[in-house]
Design an enzyme around this catalytic site. Structure first.
Site, PDB file in Angstrom:
ATOM      1  N   ASP A  43       0.753  -1.092  -0.049  1.00 38.74           N
ATOM      2  CA  ASP A  43      -0.051  -0.131   0.106  1.00 38.74           C
ATOM      3  C   ASP A  43       1.011   1.106  -0.114  1.00 38.74           C
ATOM      4  O   ASP A  43       1.978   1.189   0.140  1.00 38.74           O
ATOM      5  CB  ASP A  43      -0.732  -0.264   1.268  1.00 38.74           C
ATOM      6  CG  ASP A  43      -0.438  -0.390   2.511  1.00 38.74           C
ATOM      7  OD1 ASP A  43       1.175  -0.539   2.477  1.00 38.74           O
ATOM      8  OD2 ASP A  43      -0.920  -0.860   3.346  1.00 38.74           O
TER       9      ASP A  43
ATOM     10  N   ASN B 272      -7.701  -2.821  14.226  1.00 37.67           N
ATOM     11  CA  ASN B 272      -9.037  -3.102  13.965  1.00 37.67           C
ATOM     12  C   ASN B 272      -9.065  -4.324  12.976  1.00 37.67           C
ATOM     13  O   ASN B 272     -10.047  -4.640  12.212  1.00 37.67           O
ATOM     14  CB  ASN B 272      -9.622  -1.851  13.175  1.00 37.67           C
ATOM     15  CG  ASN B 272      -8.771  -1.494  11.958  1.00 37.67           C
ATOM     16  OD1 ASN B 272      -7.959  -1.981  11.510  1.00 37.67           O
ATOM     17  ND2 ASN B 272      -9.256  -0.357  11.207  1.00 37.67           N
TER      18      ASN B 272
ATOM     19  N   HIS C  96      -7.295  -4.642   9.945  1.00 37.96           N
ATOM     20  CA  HIS C  96      -6.872  -4.325   8.716  1.00 37.96           C
ATOM     21  C   HIS C  96      -5.741  -4.959   8.455  1.00 37.96           C
ATOM     22  O   HIS C  96      -4.901  -5.129   9.122  1.00 37.96           O
ATOM     23  CB  HIS C  96      -7.113  -2.682   8.376  1.00 37.96           C
ATOM     24  CG  HIS C  96      -5.774  -1.827   8.557  1.00 37.96           C
ATOM     25  ND1 HIS C  96      -6.059  -0.811   9.650  1.00 37.96           N
ATOM     26  CD2 HIS C  96      -4.824  -2.095   8.393  1.00 37.96           C
ATOM     27  CE1 HIS C  96      -5.013  -0.277   9.753  1.00 37.96           C
ATOM     28  NE2 HIS C  96      -3.817  -1.055   8.931  1.00 37.96           N
TER      29      HIS C  96
ATOM     30  N   GLU D 210      -9.580  -1.881   4.984  1.00 40.84           N
ATOM     31  CA  GLU D 210     -10.332  -1.506   6.251  1.00 40.84           C
ATOM     32  C   GLU D 210     -11.639  -2.055   6.804  1.00 40.84           C
ATOM     33  O   GLU D 210     -12.198  -2.960   5.451  1.00 40.84           O
ATOM     34  CB  GLU D 210     -10.579   0.034   6.452  1.00 40.84           C
ATOM     35  CG  GLU D 210      -9.532   1.022   6.345  1.00 40.84           C
ATOM     36  CD  GLU D 210      -8.814   1.154   7.837  1.00 40.84           C
ATOM     37  OE1 GLU D 210      -8.970   0.386   8.591  1.00 40.84           O
ATOM     38  OE2 GLU D 210      -8.164   2.230   7.884  1.00 40.84           O
TER      39      GLU D 210
HETATM   40  C1  GLP Z   1      -0.548   0.499   8.574  1.00 37.70           C
HETATM   41  C2  GLP Z   1      -0.380  -0.530   7.171  1.00 37.70           C
HETATM   42  C3  GLP Z   1      -0.431  -1.932   7.520  1.00 37.70           C
HETATM   43  C4  GLP Z   1       0.028  -2.081   8.884  1.00 37.70           C
HETATM   44  C5  GLP Z   1      -0.482  -1.580  10.041  1.00 37.70           C
HETATM   45  C6  GLP Z   1      -0.300  -1.939  11.452  1.00 37.70           C
HETATM   46  O1  GLP Z   1      -1.852   0.815   8.718  1.00 37.70           O
HETATM   47  N1  GLP Z   1      -0.930   0.119   6.236  1.00 37.70           N
HETATM   48  O2  GLP Z   1       0.005  -2.692   6.321  1.00 37.70           O
HETATM   49  O3  GLP Z   1       0.044  -3.515   8.955  1.00 37.70           O
HETATM   50  O4  GLP Z   1      -0.211  -0.175   9.783  1.00 37.70           O
HETATM   51  O5  GLP Z   1       0.879  -1.091  11.823  1.00 37.70           O
HETATM   52  P1  GLP Z   1       1.670  -1.504  13.212  1.00 37.70           P
HETATM   53  O6  GLP Z   1       2.501  -2.871  12.616  1.00 37.70           O
HETATM   54  O7  GLP Z   1       2.799  -0.225  13.216  1.00 37.70           O
HETATM   55  O8  GLP Z   1       0.875  -1.761  14.045  1.00 37.70           O
END
Ligand code: GLP
Length: 241
Positions: free
Chosen positions: A67, A136, A138, A143
Protein backbone atom coordinates in the site's frame (compact mmCIF):
# COMPACT_ATOMS: atom_id res chain seq x y z
CA UNK A 1 -3.73 -21.47 9.79
CA UNK A 2 -0.47 -22.16 11.57
CA UNK A 3 0.20 -20.11 14.69
CA UNK A 4 3.76 -19.78 15.92
CA UNK A 5 4.11 -18.50 19.46
CA UNK A 6 7.04 -16.18 20.03
CA UNK A 7 8.40 -14.93 23.34
CA UNK A 8 8.63 -11.27 22.42
CA UNK A 9 9.11 -8.88 19.50
CA UNK A 10 12.73 -9.94 18.91
CA UNK A 11 11.61 -13.56 18.75
CA UNK A 12 8.73 -12.70 16.34
CA UNK A 13 11.25 -10.93 14.11
CA UNK A 14 13.77 -13.78 14.23
CA UNK A 15 11.17 -16.43 13.39
CA UNK A 16 9.57 -14.36 10.61
CA UNK A 17 12.99 -13.45 9.20
CA UNK A 18 13.94 -17.13 9.11
CA UNK A 19 10.76 -18.01 7.20
CA UNK A 20 11.35 -15.30 4.58
CA UNK A 21 15.03 -16.25 4.33
CA UNK A 22 14.05 -19.84 3.57
CA UNK A 23 11.82 -18.65 0.70
CA UNK A 24 14.65 -16.54 -0.77
CA UNK A 25 17.11 -19.41 -0.33
CA UNK A 26 14.85 -21.95 -2.02
CA UNK A 27 13.88 -19.58 -4.82
CA UNK A 28 16.46 -16.81 -5.38
CA UNK A 29 14.22 -15.12 -8.00
CA UNK A 30 11.14 -15.15 -5.76
CA UNK A 31 8.52 -12.42 -5.57
CA UNK A 32 8.05 -11.08 -2.06
CA UNK A 33 4.95 -9.14 -1.04
CA UNK A 34 6.11 -6.66 1.59
CA UNK A 35 4.46 -4.67 4.34
CA UNK A 36 5.09 -1.49 6.30
CA UNK A 37 4.20 -0.39 9.83
CA UNK A 38 6.23 -1.01 12.97
CA UNK A 39 5.54 -4.76 13.13
CA UNK A 40 7.83 -5.88 10.25
CA UNK A 41 10.76 -3.55 11.04
CA UNK A 42 12.49 -6.18 13.21
CA UNK A 43 11.92 -8.82 10.52
CA UNK A 44 13.65 -6.55 7.98
CA UNK A 45 16.55 -6.07 10.40
CA UNK A 46 16.96 -9.85 10.62
CA UNK A 47 17.03 -10.06 6.80
CA UNK A 48 19.60 -7.25 6.60
CA UNK A 49 21.83 -9.08 9.12
CA UNK A 50 21.57 -12.29 7.11
CA UNK A 51 22.54 -10.37 3.96
CA UNK A 52 25.50 -8.76 5.74
CA UNK A 53 26.62 -12.19 6.98
CA UNK A 54 26.58 -13.47 3.42
CA UNK A 55 23.66 -15.83 4.08
CA UNK A 56 21.18 -14.15 1.72
CA UNK A 57 21.32 -12.77 -1.81
CA UNK A 58 18.53 -10.40 -2.92
CA UNK A 59 19.94 -9.65 -6.37
CA UNK A 60 17.19 -11.56 -8.20
CA UNK A 61 14.35 -10.92 -5.75
CA UNK A 62 11.36 -8.84 -6.88
CA UNK A 63 8.95 -7.15 -4.51
CA UNK A 64 5.42 -5.76 -4.48
CA UNK A 65 4.34 -3.67 -1.51
CA UNK A 66 0.87 -3.65 -0.08
CA UNK A 67 0.00 0.00 0.00
CA UNK A 68 0.83 3.70 -0.16
CA UNK A 69 -0.72 6.88 1.20
CA UNK A 70 -2.58 9.03 -1.33
CA UNK A 71 -0.81 12.34 -1.87
CA UNK A 72 2.64 11.44 -0.51
CA UNK A 73 5.59 11.43 -2.91
CA UNK A 74 8.08 8.58 -2.74
CA UNK A 75 10.53 10.95 -1.05
CA UNK A 76 8.16 12.05 1.73
CA UNK A 77 9.58 10.64 4.96
CA UNK A 78 6.23 9.04 5.87
CA UNK A 79 5.59 7.51 2.46
CA UNK A 80 5.79 3.74 2.36
CA UNK A 81 8.26 3.99 -0.56
CA UNK A 82 10.62 5.91 1.76
CA UNK A 83 9.93 3.44 4.59
CA UNK A 84 10.92 0.50 2.41
CA UNK A 85 14.14 2.14 1.22
CA UNK A 86 15.25 3.13 4.70
CA UNK A 87 14.16 -0.07 6.47
CA UNK A 88 15.23 -2.64 3.88
CA UNK A 89 16.04 -1.85 0.26
CA UNK A 90 18.98 0.52 0.87
CA UNK A 91 20.65 -2.09 3.09
CA UNK A 92 20.61 -5.19 0.87
CA UNK A 93 21.67 -5.96 -2.70
CA UNK A 94 18.18 -5.75 -4.17
CA UNK A 95 17.73 -4.06 -7.55
CA UNK A 96 15.30 -1.25 -6.69
CA UNK A 97 14.02 -1.31 -10.28
CA UNK A 98 12.41 -4.61 -9.22
CA UNK A 99 10.69 -3.08 -6.16
CA UNK A 100 7.11 -2.05 -6.76
CA UNK A 101 4.84 0.19 -4.67
CA UNK A 102 1.67 1.98 -5.82
CA UNK A 103 2.33 5.64 -6.57
CA UNK A 104 0.73 8.01 -4.07
CA UNK A 105 0.86 10.82 -6.60
CA UNK A 106 -0.85 9.24 -9.60
CA UNK A 107 -3.32 11.47 -11.42
CA UNK A 108 -5.14 8.37 -12.73
CA UNK A 109 -5.97 6.26 -9.65
CA UNK A 110 -8.10 3.79 -11.57
CA UNK A 111 -5.32 3.01 -14.04
CA UNK A 112 -2.70 2.89 -11.26
CA UNK A 113 -4.78 0.34 -9.30
CA UNK A 114 -5.66 -1.77 -12.36
CA UNK A 115 -2.05 -1.78 -13.51
CA UNK A 116 -0.87 -2.87 -10.07
CA UNK A 117 -3.00 -6.02 -10.21
CA UNK A 118 -1.78 -6.69 -13.76
CA UNK A 119 1.78 -6.29 -12.53
CA UNK A 120 1.23 -8.83 -9.71
CA UNK A 121 -0.24 -11.26 -12.23
CA UNK A 122 2.58 -10.67 -14.75
CA UNK A 123 5.16 -11.52 -12.07
CA UNK A 124 3.41 -14.87 -11.65
CA UNK A 125 1.95 -13.87 -8.28
CA UNK A 126 3.81 -13.53 -5.00
CA UNK A 127 5.67 -16.40 -3.38
CA UNK A 128 5.22 -14.97 0.10
CA UNK A 129 3.13 -12.07 1.33
CA UNK A 130 4.27 -10.52 4.60
CA UNK A 131 1.54 -8.76 6.59
CA UNK A 132 1.19 -6.70 9.71
CA UNK A 133 -2.29 -6.03 11.02
CA UNK A 134 -4.03 -2.91 12.27
CA UNK A 135 -5.64 -3.00 15.74
CA UNK A 136 -9.03 -3.08 13.92
CA UNK A 137 -8.00 -6.16 11.93
CA UNK A 138 -7.05 -4.34 8.72
CA UNK A 139 -4.48 -5.90 6.40
CA UNK A 140 -2.64 -3.67 3.95
CA UNK A 141 -5.12 -0.82 4.12
CA UNK A 142 -8.17 -3.06 3.65
CA UNK A 143 -10.30 -1.47 6.35
CA UNK A 144 -13.34 -3.08 8.02
CA UNK A 145 -16.19 -2.89 5.50
CA UNK A 146 -19.42 -4.58 4.45
CA UNK A 147 -17.66 -6.46 1.64
CA UNK A 148 -14.18 -7.71 0.78
CA UNK A 149 -12.73 -5.74 -2.15
CA UNK A 150 -10.62 -8.00 -4.39
CA UNK A 151 -8.54 -5.61 -6.49
CA UNK A 152 -6.11 -2.82 -5.69
CA UNK A 153 -8.22 0.20 -4.77
CA UNK A 154 -8.35 3.56 -3.05
CA UNK A 155 -9.63 3.48 0.54
CA UNK A 156 -10.77 6.07 3.02
CA UNK A 157 -8.82 5.35 6.18
CA UNK A 158 -10.78 4.48 9.32
CA UNK A 159 -10.61 7.06 12.14
CA UNK A 160 -8.99 4.40 14.34
CA UNK A 161 -6.28 3.85 11.69
CA UNK A 162 -5.62 7.59 11.46
CA UNK A 163 -5.34 7.61 15.28
CA UNK A 164 -3.02 4.58 15.28
CA UNK A 165 -0.73 5.98 12.56
CA UNK A 166 -0.70 9.58 13.88
CA UNK A 167 2.34 8.67 15.99
CA UNK A 168 4.48 8.72 12.86
CA UNK A 169 3.40 12.24 11.78
CA UNK A 170 3.94 15.68 13.37
CA UNK A 171 0.20 16.03 14.02
CA UNK A 172 -2.92 13.92 13.46
CA UNK A 173 -3.99 16.42 10.77
CA UNK A 174 -0.91 15.48 8.75
CA UNK A 175 -2.00 11.84 8.39
CA UNK A 176 -3.37 11.32 4.86
CA UNK A 177 -7.07 10.40 4.82
CA UNK A 178 -6.82 7.96 1.90
CA UNK A 179 -4.50 5.25 0.66
CA UNK A 180 -4.08 2.87 -2.25
CA UNK A 181 -4.02 -0.72 -1.13
CA UNK A 182 -3.65 -4.13 -2.67
CA UNK A 183 -7.04 -5.80 -2.29
CA UNK A 184 -7.97 -9.17 -0.89
CA UNK A 185 -7.22 -10.94 -4.18
CA UNK A 186 -3.71 -9.47 -4.22
CA UNK A 187 -3.09 -10.79 -0.71
CA UNK A 188 -4.84 -14.15 -1.03
CA UNK A 189 -3.17 -15.12 -4.33
CA UNK A 190 0.20 -15.33 -2.55
CA UNK A 191 1.52 -18.87 -2.27
CA UNK A 192 2.36 -18.25 1.39
CA UNK A 193 1.07 -15.61 3.78
CA UNK A 194 3.06 -14.62 6.87
CA UNK A 195 1.44 -12.28 9.40
CA UNK A 196 3.50 -10.79 12.22
CA UNK A 197 1.90 -9.28 15.31
CA UNK A 198 3.04 -8.20 18.71
CA UNK A 199 1.64 -6.37 21.70
CA UNK A 200 -1.62 -6.24 23.64
CA UNK A 201 -3.29 -3.82 21.21
CA UNK A 202 -3.35 -6.61 18.57
CA UNK A 203 -4.83 -9.29 20.86
CA UNK A 204 -8.50 -8.63 20.10
CA UNK A 205 -7.89 -8.43 16.33
CA UNK A 206 -5.91 -11.71 16.44
CA UNK A 207 -8.72 -13.39 18.40
CA UNK A 208 -11.38 -12.16 15.96
CA UNK A 209 -9.30 -13.00 12.87
CA UNK A 210 -8.42 -16.52 14.02
CA UNK A 211 -11.50 -17.70 15.91
CA UNK A 212 -14.30 -15.44 14.65
CA UNK A 213 -16.39 -15.82 11.51
CA UNK A 214 -14.91 -14.81 8.16
CA UNK A 215 -16.24 -11.29 8.05
CA UNK A 216 -15.19 -8.21 6.03
CA UNK A 217 -15.60 -6.20 9.24
CA UNK A 218 -12.46 -8.07 10.39
CA UNK A 219 -10.48 -8.10 7.13
CA UNK A 220 -7.74 -10.42 8.47
CA UNK A 221 -10.39 -13.13 9.05
CA UNK A 222 -10.21 -13.91 5.30
CA UNK A 223 -6.82 -15.49 6.02
CA UNK A 224 -8.64 -18.49 7.51
CA UNK A 225 -9.33 -19.45 3.88
CA UNK A 226 -5.69 -19.27 2.80
CA UNK A 227 -4.11 -22.73 2.31
CA UNK A 228 -0.69 -21.70 3.69
CA UNK A 229 -1.02 -18.92 6.23
CA UNK A 230 1.33 -18.58 9.20
CA UNK A 231 0.90 -16.12 12.07
CA UNK A 232 3.96 -15.38 14.15
CA UNK A 233 2.93 -13.46 17.25
CA UNK A 234 4.16 -12.77 20.75
CA UNK A 235 2.48 -13.82 24.01
CA UNK A 236 0.63 -10.51 24.37
CA UNK A 237 -0.85 -10.60 20.88
CA UNK A 238 -1.94 -14.22 21.46
CA UNK A 239 -3.26 -13.57 24.97
CA UNK A 240 -6.97 -13.76 24.00
CA UNK A 241 -6.71 -17.00 22.04
C1 GLP B 1 -0.55 0.44 8.51
C2 GLP B 1 -0.22 -0.43 7.31
C3 GLP B 1 -0.50 -1.89 7.58
C4 GLP B 1 0.09 -2.28 8.91
C5 GLP B 1 -0.56 -1.48 10.00
C6 GLP B 1 -0.15 -1.88 11.39
O1 GLP B 1 -1.89 0.76 8.59
N1 GLP B 1 -0.94 -0.04 6.14
O2 GLP B 1 0.04 -2.66 6.52
O3 GLP B 1 -0.11 -3.65 9.13
O4 GLP B 1 -0.18 -0.13 9.76
O5 GLP B 1 0.93 -1.13 11.83
P1 GLP B 1 1.85 -1.48 13.03
O6 GLP B 1 2.64 -2.67 12.62
O7 GLP B 1 2.69 -0.26 13.21
O8 GLP B 1 0.96 -1.74 14.19
Amino acid sequence: MRIIRAKDYADVSRKAGNIIASVVTLKPDCVLGLATGSSPIGTYQVLIKKYENGELDFSRVKTVNLDEYVGLSKDHDQSYAYFMRTNLFDHVNIDQANCNIPSGLTDDPEAECGNYDKLIASLGGTDLQLLGMGPNGHIGFNEPDEVFTPGTHCVKLADSTIDANARFFATRDDVPRQAYTMGIWGIMQAKKVLLVANGKNKAEAIRAAVTGPIDPRVPASILQLHPDCTIVADEEALSLL
